[in-house]
Motif scaffolding. Structure first.
Motif, short mmCIF file in Angstrom:
data_model
loop_
_atom_site.label_atom_id
_atom_site.label_comp_id
_atom_site.label_asym_id
_atom_site.label_seq_id
_atom_site.Cartn_x
_atom_site.Cartn_y
_atom_site.Cartn_z
N PHE A 175 31.77 -7.35 -5.99
CA PHE A 175 33.08 -6.83 -6.40
C PHE A 175 33.81 -7.89 -7.24
O PHE A 175 34.34 -7.60 -8.32
CB PHE A 175 33.91 -6.44 -5.18
CG PHE A 175 35.24 -5.84 -5.50
CD1 PHE A 175 35.39 -4.48 -5.66
CD2 PHE A 175 36.36 -6.65 -5.65
CE1 PHE A 175 36.62 -3.91 -5.96
CE2 PHE A 175 37.60 -6.10 -5.97
CZ PHE A 175 37.74 -4.74 -6.11
N ARG A 176 33.84 -9.11 -6.75
CA ARG A 176 34.53 -10.20 -7.45
C ARG A 176 33.88 -10.53 -8.79
O ARG A 176 34.56 -10.84 -9.76
CB ARG A 176 34.56 -11.47 -6.59
CG ARG A 176 35.49 -11.42 -5.41
CD ARG A 176 35.67 -12.79 -4.76
NE ARG A 176 34.42 -13.47 -4.45
CZ ARG A 176 33.73 -13.32 -3.32
NH1 ARG A 176 34.17 -12.49 -2.39
NH2 ARG A 176 32.62 -13.99 -3.12
N GLU A 177 32.56 -10.48 -8.85
CA GLU A 177 31.82 -10.93 -10.04
C GLU A 177 31.58 -9.83 -11.08
O GLU A 177 31.08 -10.13 -12.16
CB GLU A 177 30.48 -11.55 -9.61
CG GLU A 177 30.67 -12.83 -8.82
CD GLU A 177 29.37 -13.50 -8.41
OE1 GLU A 177 28.28 -13.12 -8.93
OE2 GLU A 177 29.43 -14.40 -7.55
N THR A 178 31.90 -8.61 -10.78
CA THR A 178 31.66 -7.51 -11.73
C THR A 178 32.58 -7.62 -12.94
O THR A 178 33.79 -7.78 -12.79
CB THR A 178 31.83 -6.15 -11.04
OG1 THR A 178 30.84 -6.04 -10.02
CG2 THR A 178 31.68 -5.00 -12.02
N ALA A 179 31.98 -7.49 -14.11
CA ALA A 179 32.72 -7.49 -15.37
C ALA A 179 32.75 -6.08 -15.92
O ALA A 179 31.72 -5.38 -15.89
CB ALA A 179 32.06 -8.43 -16.38
N VAL A 180 33.88 -5.64 -16.43
CA VAL A 180 34.05 -4.29 -16.96
C VAL A 180 34.41 -4.37 -18.44
O VAL A 180 35.24 -5.19 -18.84
CB VAL A 180 35.16 -3.53 -16.18
CG1 VAL A 180 35.34 -2.13 -16.74
CG2 VAL A 180 34.85 -3.50 -14.69
N ALA A 181 33.76 -3.52 -19.23
CA ALA A 181 34.08 -3.47 -20.68
C ALA A 181 34.22 -2.03 -21.14
O ALA A 181 33.58 -1.16 -20.66
CB ALA A 181 32.98 -4.14 -21.48
#
Length: 181
Positions: A175-181
């Motif tokens: 959850f903390r490490e997920t990147a969204v674009a």
């Protein structure tokens, strides 16, 4: 209604991911259903699982052809399966990948993408490269569908006192490490 299609390979826990997500949504006071789609596939063959979540009763009982979200447990599927087939306008693909979300979005032409290196997280937190609970953390970050805390009880129930906390820790880290674009 939110419709989610999960792509993985037999034995990776895609069906378990669907079940856990639906159970957490139900515990949150919503209606949900989860079901797999597979025939005589064997371990390692591409499989799909589906989840629907809504605030009212769900009467549909068919595969999800136009998902809002697609969750990809195994990045090797990206070049052999069109995981975004039927993706609703503005939909998002959430992928287990060391590549950036921007790279994946450009390469495959997705409207939105989110990614985390779930294989790495799973190996470091669980000691095995099974990414199902890890990728649920990515899905929650990308979608806001449920809070991370809503998964703790269902994960502990499913995996027990030894593996439950490890799986939850992997989910939180993803959850903390997920990147969204």
């Amino acid at each position: 209604m939110i419709e989610i299609r999960i792509h993985g390979r037999g034995g990776q826990g895609g069906v378990t991911s669907a079940e856990l997500l639906a159970r957490a949504a139900i515990a949150d006071g919503r209606f949900a259903q989860a079901f797999p789609s597979f025939g005589p596939e064997r371990r390692g063959a591409p499989v799909q699982a589906f989840v629907r979540v809504d605030g009212k009763k769900i009467r549909l009982r068919e595969k999800i052809y136009e998902p809002d979200l697609v969750l990809v447990l195994d990045p090797t599927l990206l070049d052999i399966v069109n995981v975004a087939e039927g993706l609703k306008e503005g939909g998002m693909v959430v992928v287990n990948s060391a590549q950036s979300a921007d790279e994946l979005k450009r390469k495959y032409g997705w409207p939105k993408a989110a990614c985390v290196d779930a294989g790495k997280v799973a190996l470091e937190e669980l000691g095995v490269p099974i990414t199902n609970t890890t990728m649920l953390g990515a899905l929650l970050k990308a979608s806001g569908l449920l809070g991370v805390d809503g998964m703790r009880e269902v994960i502990d129930e499913r995996f027990g006192p030894k593996l439950g906390p490890k799986n939850y820790k992997a989910l939180e880290r993803a959850f903390r490490e997920t990147a969204v674009a």
